[in-house]
Write a protein that holds these residues in place. Structure first.
Motif, PDB file in Angstrom:
ATOM      1  N   LEU A   1       0.564  -1.177   0.097  1.00 37.19           N
ATOM      2  CA  LEU A   1       0.185   0.009  -0.129  1.00 37.19           C
ATOM      3  C   LEU A   1       0.954   1.339  -0.101  1.00 37.19           C
ATOM      4  O   LEU A   1       0.669   2.484  -0.618  1.00 37.19           O
ATOM      5  N   MET A   2       1.974   1.296   0.757  1.00 36.50           N
ATOM      6  CA  MET A   2       2.790   2.597   0.851  1.00 36.50           C
ATOM      7  C   MET A   2       3.452   2.516  -0.491  1.00 36.50           C
ATOM      8  O   MET A   2       3.583   3.819  -1.060  1.00 36.50           O
ATOM      9  N   GLN A   3       3.978   1.370  -1.034  1.00 32.31           N
ATOM     10  CA  GLN A   3       4.719   1.583  -2.485  1.00 32.31           C
ATOM     11  C   GLN A   3       3.528   2.413  -3.270  1.00 32.31           C
ATOM     12  O   GLN A   3       3.764   3.275  -4.098  1.00 32.31           O
ATOM     13  N   HIS A   4       2.351   1.850  -3.185  1.00 29.18           N
ATOM     14  CA  HIS A   4       1.145   2.247  -4.177  1.00 29.18           C
ATOM     15  C   HIS A   4       1.120   3.939  -3.696  1.00 29.18           C
ATOM     16  O   HIS A   4       1.013   4.761  -4.816  1.00 29.18           O
ATOM     17  N   GLN A   5       1.170   4.077  -2.604  1.00 32.47           N
ATOM     18  CA  GLN A   5       0.733   5.873  -2.342  1.00 32.47           C
ATOM     19  C   GLN A   5       1.960   6.525  -2.727  1.00 32.47           C
ATOM     20  O   GLN A   5       1.688   7.468  -3.182  1.00 32.47           O
ATOM     21  N   GLU A   6       3.170   5.917  -2.653  1.00 34.43           N
ATOM     22  CA  GLU A   6       4.365   6.666  -3.163  1.00 34.43           C
ATOM     23  C   GLU A   6       4.176   6.710  -4.697  1.00 34.43           C
ATOM     24  O   GLU A   6       4.570   7.875  -5.161  1.00 34.43           O
ATOM     25  N   LYS A   7       3.745   5.724  -5.389  1.00 39.31           N
ATOM     26  CA  LYS A   7       4.040   5.898  -6.710  1.00 39.31           C
ATOM     27  C   LYS A   7       2.974   6.811  -7.140  1.00 39.31           C
ATOM     28  O   LYS A   7       3.169   7.842  -7.996  1.00 39.31           O
ATOM     29  N   LEU A   8       1.635   6.638  -6.268  1.00 41.65           N
ATOM     30  CA  LEU A   8       0.639   7.886  -6.908  1.00 41.65           C
ATOM     31  C   LEU A   8       1.255   9.358  -6.609  1.00 41.65           C
ATOM     32  O   LEU A   8       0.968  10.004  -7.323  1.00 41.65           O
TER      33      LEU A   8
END
Ligand SMILES: Nc1ncnc2c1ncn2[C@@H]1O[C@H](COP(=O)(O)OP(=O)(O)OP(=O)(O)O)[C@@H](O)[C@H]1O
Ligand code: SF4
Length: 798
Positions: free
Chosen positions: A741-748
């Motif tokens: 989830l953190m990775q996704h948020q960072e990507k976003l």
């Protein structure tokens, strides 16, 4: 799992979250921040309820407004499920936060489900329970008791008066079952506990009707504040609920009972005149002041209520000719007699409320205005007369409600009188349908009053249809696809039999032997290849019956019988629950079973066939509504003229939402798998109307198959499913850990930064060039024009 969506800390009660859950929660937050409405379609079984609750509870607890959540669902079991999820969520929050938050969550359902009184709770009919409860709890009954008269009261209700009004039950989340147990222990009524505690709750979970049916909403939900967050879950049928709440059917029998009710009222009035004429006089005085004043004495158990009177009307004095009790009953009797004579007509009549009122006035001199007050005037009279056997007056109440509605609305309603039950019937059995055509009428007060209304379901495509039909605008409208690590459900459209003849439940071909045989062959093949449970949906009971008897004649059922037990849904709910129980037993003990049922029936709407209870769902035919129905025809015409929705668009939208509901029955989670077969050539054209999560999983090659192709594909699919699939294979794809989830948020975040940088650079660039480059460009453009002009001049003959 704990994470943030922007500034909002969320506590999510599972160690992993599905990508669609996260997207759903982000959109929900966006809607709440904007203070608007939304329509969200979430694949079934992907944890919509827990996502909704986690986000909204986090929102309530984080922001100072503490907006209340009103969560509406359809059935009692769904309400109970949502309460259980809320309870688990609050427990998780307490564990994580290290303290129990000040929080109340309650569910409300009918008295019939929550009554504890030893004899009342045994009654089978809901209206009898309501009526008997009222006779034990009404204010005037209590007054009689205080005066020393010998009347029975309900001890469970009385005990509530001994408690602090804002603290009838300890804080926390109470499931319906929990409330019943607590009520039994403390000898207090769970129904009234929930009703009275509503203003002090953070979350209320109850049935749609408490908000959508104006007769109930006025009483139960009147005090809810504007900033409440309203959720309609499983909302794919919400337009029908709205319409039903304002439609009334009158028959000769109900008119007879209504007339009897009016005569009883007259008798009661005469008696009261002899014993306590002051009461009637007081009522008269109050009615001069207006209904609101007369209304103040209402107790929470009152049975009748005004269906949809505008607020200003309630402040007006009640018209003189129905103010006196005896005048009002005479008025009602005259109206009922008029309706009885109208029922004698032997041809179909369809007319608008104004035309009905015109005719009524010509014949009886009854005016529109007193009619509008009928429902409320009747409530007032019943209260004054202190009647307790309320169920006897139900038909009279229907007539009064009908009078009020017909006199209040000029458009959006139609009166249809059908003298015969069917086209072929010769003995009249007339029904006067007062039918609401406009779903927006019942739901309008909800959209007007509450700032955020969330309409959500697993099958609500096409999304734009709901705002159009219900007359509202959205800030977010979204359909999510289902993220899967492997293809765990197989949608297929079967258009042909193995003999290449087309299959369809279309009216012209539905009973062709070859069509029926091909459908039969499909059933036989799937009963052989599917492990455990198969659910088969037909468009109607009528078609199901006829096809079953034809299959019987063709020996098809004998073949199916060899592999599976066959059970059938009937309109009788007890028979159906018995069939369901047997079906589940057969699936669990390995025998396997087939359940034959109908789209739009009980099974298609509320029953889950998870895991081995449903490995294949077969939709035999497109579940269109019966288009010869006059009510449906009138509604189609109304939709076309008012909302520019074409008949065919609506019919096929309606059929496909029910089909999607049926298909969704067998997929109840990410670890589940199943085959979804749509068997009708017409599905090939309608596939775009399926919810995104189904249509995106439907391969082009699977959208126009013959029975044997479908069988081969299904066998291959089941073979793949039988291979072990460790949970870790899903990680990062269909389930996210905190790290994912953190990775996704960072990507976003990175994407957003890049977009902002680009936007910033563009703006900077624009500013930078503004002074000279823009001027230069403008000069250049002017030069060009001049040059063109010169060229043109050059070409001219001067
Ligand atoms: N992130 C998750 N991890 C594990 N299990 C979950 C997760 N989210 C939800 N669940 C569980 O999955 C099950 C299905 O959820 P639920 O019934 O709420 O789905 P739904 O989308 O509301 O289905 P419906 O189609 O009935 O509306 C529930 O038992 C729920 O507790
Ligand atoms: S007050 Fe409650 S327990 Fe008593 S009769 Fe009414 S519903 Fe039943």
């Amino acid at each position: 799992m704990k994470f943030f969506i922007e500034d909002l800390p969320i506590l999510f009660p599972y160690p992993r979250i599905y990508p669609e859950q996260y997207a759903y929660m982000c959109d929900l937050k966006r809607t709440l921040d904007a203070g608007g409405h939304c329509v969200l379609e979430m694949p079934s079984g992907t944890g919509k309820t827990v996502s909704l609750l986690s986000l909204i509870v986090a929102y309530q607890q984080h922001y100072p407004e503490h907006r209340k959540l009103i969560y509406c669902s359809r059935t009692m079991s769904e309400i109970e499920k949502a309460l259980a999820e809320l309870k688990a969520l609050m427990k998780y929050r307490a564990d994580q936060l290290g303290e129990v938050e000040e929080f109340r969550g309650l569910g409300l359902t009918s008295r019939k489900n929550l009554c504890l009184h030893p004899s009342v709770k045994r009654e089978k009919s809901g209206s009898v329970v309501d009526s008997r409860c009222r006779s034990l709890t009404a204010g005037f009954v209590k007054e009689k008791k205080e005066r020393g008269e010998d009347v029975d009261l309900c001890i469970y209700h009385d005990n509530l008066d001994l408690l602090e009004p804002h603290n009838l039950i300890p804080a926390g989340v109470w499931t319906l079952d929990g409330m019943l147990r607590y009520g039994e222990e403390q000898k207090q009524c769970p129904y009234f506990t929930a009703r009275r505690m509503m203003p002090f709750c953070n979350v209320i979970i109850y049935s749609y009707h408490y908000l959508l049916d104006p007769k109930i909403a006025e009483r139960v939900s009147r005090e809810l504040s504007k900033d409440c967050i309203v959720v309609f879950d499983e909302a794919h049928n919400i337009d029908n609920v709205c319409i039903e709440s304002l439609s009334i059917d009158l028959t000769e029998d109900s008119l007879r009972k209504a007339a009897r009710g009016a005569a009883n009222l007259e008798r009661e009035i005469t008696q009261l005149k002899e014993t306590d004429a002051d009461k009637l006089q007081n009522e008269y005085a109050k009615l001069v002041e207006g209904l609101r004043e007369a209304d103040e004495a209402r107790d929470e158990g009152a049975f009748m209520s005004n269906p949809a009177l505008p607020d200003d009307l309630l402040k007006e004095a009640v018209p003189g000719n129905i103010r006196r009790a005896e005048h009002f009953t005479a008025f009602l009797k005259r109206f009922i007699e008029y309706l009885k004579t109208r029922m004698k007509v032997l041809h179909v009549i369809s007319e608008t409320p104004p035309s009905f009122l015109q005719h009524l006035k010509e014949l009886t001199f009854i005016e529109r205005k007193p009619l509008r007050f009928c429902a409320e005037r009747l409530t007032s009279l019943v209260r004054t007369l202190e009647l307790t056997n309320i169920e006897d007056y139900q038909p009279l109440q229907e007539v009064a409600t009908f009078a009020t509605l017909a006199a209040t609305y000029d458009t959006g309603f139609l009166l249809i009188l059908e003298p015969f039950e069917s086209e072929t019937a010769t003995v009249p059995n007339p029904v006067l349908h007062f039918t609401c055509l406009d779903a927006a009428i019942a739901i309008k007060p909800v959209f007007d009053r509450f700032s955020s209304v969330i309409i959500t379901s697993g099958t609500i495509s096409p999304l734009e249809m709901y705002p159009k039909m219900l007359g509202f605008t959205t800030v977010v409208q979204e359909s999510y696809s289902m993220t899967l690590a492997r293809r765990s459900f197989l949608p297929m459209i079967v258009t042909r039999g193995s003999d290449q003849g087309t299959i369809s439940s279309g009216f012209q071909t539905r009973n062709d032997p070859s069509n029926v045989r091909n459908y039969g062959a499909l059933l036989v093949e799937f009963s052989k290849l599917t492990p455990d449970g198969i659910v088969v949906f037909f468009p109607s009971y009528l078609y199901m019956e006829s096809i079953i008897s034809m299959w019987q004649g063709m020996g098809i059922l004998d073949q199916v019988w060899k592999s599976k037990l066959i059970l059938v849904e009937t309109p009788d709910s007890q028979e159906t629950s018995l069939a369901l129980e047997t079906y589940r037993t057969a699936c669990s003990n390995g025998r396997g079973a087939i359940l034959l049922c109908v789209a739009r029936g009980k099974v298609s709407e509320g029953i889950d066939f998870d895991h081995h209870y449903g490995r294949t769902v077969l939709c035999i035919g497109v579940p269109f509504q019966y288009t010869e129905s006059r009510i449906l025809k009138a509604r189609l015409e109304f939709l076309r003229e008012t909302y520019r929705i074409r008949e065919n668009d609506f019919l096929s939208f309606d059929a496909m939402r029910h089909c999607a509901q049926c298909l969704g029955r067998v997929l109840r989670g990410k670890d589940d798998y199943g085959i979804m077969v749509m068997a009708d050539r017409r599905f090939a054209k309608k596939k775009t109307q399926l919810p995104k999560w189904i249509s995106s999983a439907l391969m082009e090659a699977d959208a126009n198959m013959s029975v044997d192709q479908a069988v081969a594909t299904a066998k291959r699919f089941l073979k793949t499913m039988s291979k072990p699939f460790p949970i870790r294979m899903q990680e990062g794809i269909s389930t996210w850990s905190y790290g994912d989830l953190m990775q996704h948020q960072e990507k976003l975040g990175a994407e957003r930064d890049r977009e902002m940088r680009m936007a910033g650079a563009y703006e900077e660039g624009y500013e930078g060039v503004h002074g000279d480059q823009v001027m230069q460009e403008a000069q250049h453009a002017e030069d060009m024009i001049d040059d063109d002009m010169d060229d043109a001049m050059l070409g001219m003959d001067v």
